[in-house]
Design a protein around this motif. Sequence first.
Motif, short mmCIF file in Angstrom:
data_model
loop_
_atom_site.label_atom_id
_atom_site.label_comp_id
_atom_site.label_asym_id
_atom_site.label_seq_id
_atom_site.Cartn_x
_atom_site.Cartn_y
_atom_site.Cartn_z
N PHE A 35 -10.98 -2.25 -15.79
CA PHE A 35 -10.21 -1.01 -15.59
C PHE A 35 -9.43 -1.07 -14.28
CE2 PHE A 35 -14.32 0.01 -17.74
CZ PHE A 35 -13.82 -0.05 -19.02
N ASN A 36 -8.68 -2.16 -14.14
CA ASN A 36 -7.82 -2.36 -12.97
C ASN A 36 -8.60 -2.24 -11.66
OD1 ASN A 36 -5.48 -2.90 -11.56
ND2 ASN A 36 -4.66 -0.82 -11.74
N GLY A 37 -9.78 -2.86 -11.63
CA GLY A 37 -10.56 -2.93 -10.40
C GLY A 37 -11.44 -1.73 -10.14
N LYS A 38 -11.40 -0.72 -11.02
CA LYS A 38 -12.21 0.49 -10.78
C LYS A 38 -13.70 0.18 -10.99
CE LYS A 38 -8.54 3.58 -12.38
NZ LYS A 38 -7.72 2.49 -12.79
N LYS A 39 -14.00 -0.77 -11.90
CA LYS A 39 -15.39 -1.18 -12.11
C LYS A 39 -15.54 -2.59 -11.54
CE LYS A 39 -18.52 -2.21 -15.98
NZ LYS A 39 -19.65 -1.31 -16.05
N LYS A 40 -16.55 -2.75 -10.70
CA LYS A 40 -16.74 -4.05 -10.04
C LYS A 40 -18.15 -4.54 -10.27
CE LYS A 40 -13.55 -3.83 -6.08
NZ LYS A 40 -13.02 -2.47 -6.08
N GLY A 41 -18.29 -5.86 -10.36
CA GLY A 41 -19.62 -6.45 -10.51
C GLY A 41 -19.53 -7.95 -10.40
N SER A 42 -20.59 -8.58 -10.85
CA SER A 42 -20.64 -10.04 -10.79
C SER A 42 -21.36 -10.53 -12.04
CB SER A 42 -21.39 -10.45 -9.52
OG SER A 42 -21.53 -11.83 -9.49
N ILE A 43 -20.89 -11.64 -12.58
CA ILE A 43 -21.51 -12.23 -13.77
C ILE A 43 -21.93 -13.64 -13.36
CG2 ILE A 43 -21.18 -12.91 -16.17
CD1 ILE A 43 -18.96 -10.74 -16.35
N ALA A 44 -23.26 -13.85 -13.18
CA ALA A 44 -23.74 -15.14 -12.65
C ALA A 44 -23.30 -16.29 -13.55
CB ALA A 44 -25.25 -15.10 -12.53
N GLY A 45 -22.66 -17.27 -12.95
CA GLY A 45 -22.25 -18.47 -13.69
C GLY A 45 -20.92 -18.35 -14.42
N LYS A 46 -20.30 -17.17 -14.37
CA LYS A 46 -19.04 -16.95 -15.10
C LYS A 46 -17.93 -17.90 -14.65
CE LYS A 46 -16.31 -13.24 -14.05
NZ LYS A 46 -14.88 -13.54 -13.89
N GLY A 47 -17.83 -18.11 -13.32
CA GLY A 47 -16.76 -18.96 -12.81
C GLY A 47 -16.82 -20.38 -13.37
N VAL A 48 -18.05 -20.89 -13.47
CA VAL A 48 -18.23 -22.25 -14.00
C VAL A 48 -17.83 -22.29 -15.47
CG1 VAL A 48 -19.95 -24.03 -14.49
CG2 VAL A 48 -20.08 -22.74 -12.35
N ILE A 49 -18.26 -21.29 -16.23
CA ILE A 49 -17.95 -21.24 -17.67
C ILE A 49 -16.45 -21.07 -17.88
CG2 ILE A 49 -18.20 -19.78 -19.74
CD1 ILE A 49 -21.17 -19.47 -18.94
N ASN A 50 -15.84 -20.13 -17.18
CA ASN A 50 -14.41 -19.88 -17.39
C ASN A 50 -13.56 -21.09 -17.01
OD1 ASN A 50 -15.23 -17.39 -18.18
ND2 ASN A 50 -14.02 -16.24 -16.69
N ASN A 51 -13.93 -21.76 -15.92
CA ASN A 51 -13.19 -22.95 -15.50
C ASN A 51 -13.27 -24.02 -16.59
OD1 ASN A 51 -11.84 -24.75 -13.66
ND2 ASN A 51 -13.82 -25.65 -13.12
N ARG A 52 -14.48 -24.33 -17.02
CA ARG A 52 -14.65 -25.41 -18.00
C ARG A 52 -14.04 -25.05 -19.34
NH1 ARG A 52 -20.67 -27.04 -18.29
NH2 ARG A 52 -19.88 -28.97 -19.14
N MET A 53 -14.22 -23.78 -19.77
CA MET A 53 -13.69 -23.38 -21.07
C MET A 53 -12.16 -23.39 -21.07
SD MET A 53 -14.46 -19.99 -23.35
CE MET A 53 -16.19 -20.37 -23.47
N SER A 54 -11.58 -22.80 -20.04
CA SER A 54 -10.13 -22.72 -19.97
C SER A 54 -9.53 -24.14 -19.96
CB SER A 54 -9.72 -21.95 -18.71
OG SER A 54 -8.36 -21.66 -18.74
N ASN A 55 -10.14 -25.03 -19.20
CA ASN A 55 -9.62 -26.39 -19.11
C ASN A 55 -9.69 -27.11 -20.45
OD1 ASN A 55 -9.09 -25.95 -16.45
ND2 ASN A 55 -10.90 -27.03 -15.69
N ARG A 56 -10.81 -26.97 -21.12
CA ARG A 56 -10.94 -27.64 -22.43
C ARG A 56 -9.92 -27.10 -23.42
NH1 ARG A 56 -16.23 -30.26 -23.59
NH2 ARG A 56 -17.06 -30.69 -21.52
N LEU A 57 -9.76 -25.79 -23.44
CA LEU A 57 -8.82 -25.19 -24.39
C LEU A 57 -7.38 -25.58 -24.04
CD1 LEU A 57 -10.50 -21.70 -24.90
CD2 LEU A 57 -10.51 -23.64 -26.47
N MET A 58 -7.06 -25.58 -22.75
CA MET A 58 -5.69 -25.94 -22.36
C MET A 58 -5.40 -27.40 -22.67
SD MET A 58 -4.16 -23.69 -19.40
CE MET A 58 -4.49 -21.95 -19.20
N GLN A 59 -6.38 -28.28 -22.49
CA GLN A 59 -6.17 -29.69 -22.83
C GLN A 59 -5.88 -29.84 -24.33
OE1 GLN A 59 -9.79 -30.92 -20.54
NE2 GLN A 59 -8.76 -32.90 -20.55
N ARG A 60 -6.61 -29.08 -25.13
CA ARG A 60 -6.39 -29.14 -26.58
C ARG A 60 -5.02 -28.56 -26.94
NH1 ARG A 60 -10.54 -29.55 -30.28
NH2 ARG A 60 -12.49 -30.29 -29.40
N LEU A 61 -4.65 -27.48 -26.27
CA LEU A 61 -3.34 -26.87 -26.55
C LEU A 61 -2.22 -27.83 -26.16
CD1 LEU A 61 -4.10 -23.24 -25.42
CD2 LEU A 61 -3.23 -23.89 -27.67
#
Length: 238
Positions: A35-61
């Motif tokens: 909600f445009n920064g109105k809700k804030k938190g942290s998701i443990a391990g998200k950065g690692v997952i998003n980095n690896r997932m985005s890279n794999r998908l972009m390589q395939r694309l």
Amino acid sequence: MEKWEQLYEGKAKKVFATDDPALLIVSYKDDATAFNGKKKGSIAGKGVINNRMSNRLMQRLEAAGVPTHFVEELSERETLVKKVSIVPLEVIVRNVSAGSFAKRYGVEEGIVFPSPTVEFSYKNDALDDPLICLPHIFALGLATKEEMATIIDCALRVNAFLKEFWAACSVTLVDFKIEFGRLADGTIILADEISPDTCRLWDAVTGEKLDKDRFRRDLGGVEEAYAEIMRRLLDHDA
Ligand code: 5GP
């Protein structure tokens, strides 16, 4: 490749200069906002997952003919990307009603569309990223007609690819947001990320949400959903 000074810190990523003026390093954080920064938190391990997932998908694309900013995965959280100037639009593709579409038109979530829709939001935090139409994009000089034709064509190709990819993982690609950038010569390429932060991904059988809506809507099991969607991607690749 030398990592130089931090240029920018966004809600989910940091961006660093490198000794090559055409390349940047993005570093994915565990910070989560909604909600445009109105809700804030942290998701443990998200950065690692998003980095690896985005890279794999972009390589395939990339292999499927969609030009992307991906250059090289440097570590769990860091990736070398081509430097672009971001087109200030969120390009949203939908296959199934959900989120702001369901709210705007007063319909339930889960209606499968006969064909995908493409819409745009103007990236502007102060204005809460308002929906914007093509004539207004041109009026504001945000992108040219030729650039928008390229962006729409790429967005639909990304959708066709991702829909099939996730279907093979028993996941329904409901909708997603992507961003594009211009290289120094003006070429339009896919930038930013493709991850559970930016896509709605539902289990194809149970409809269980395996994406950031678990955080946005306080559904619980956020970390588990990110781990599960990553596991399915890795199983597919194995
Ligand atoms: P909606 O417009 O229904 O809220 O979102 C449509 C799709 O675009 C969803 O998959 C959602 O994750 C993504 N999306 C839209 N705006 C944003 C945004 O500002 N940040 C992120 N990470 N995703 C967005």
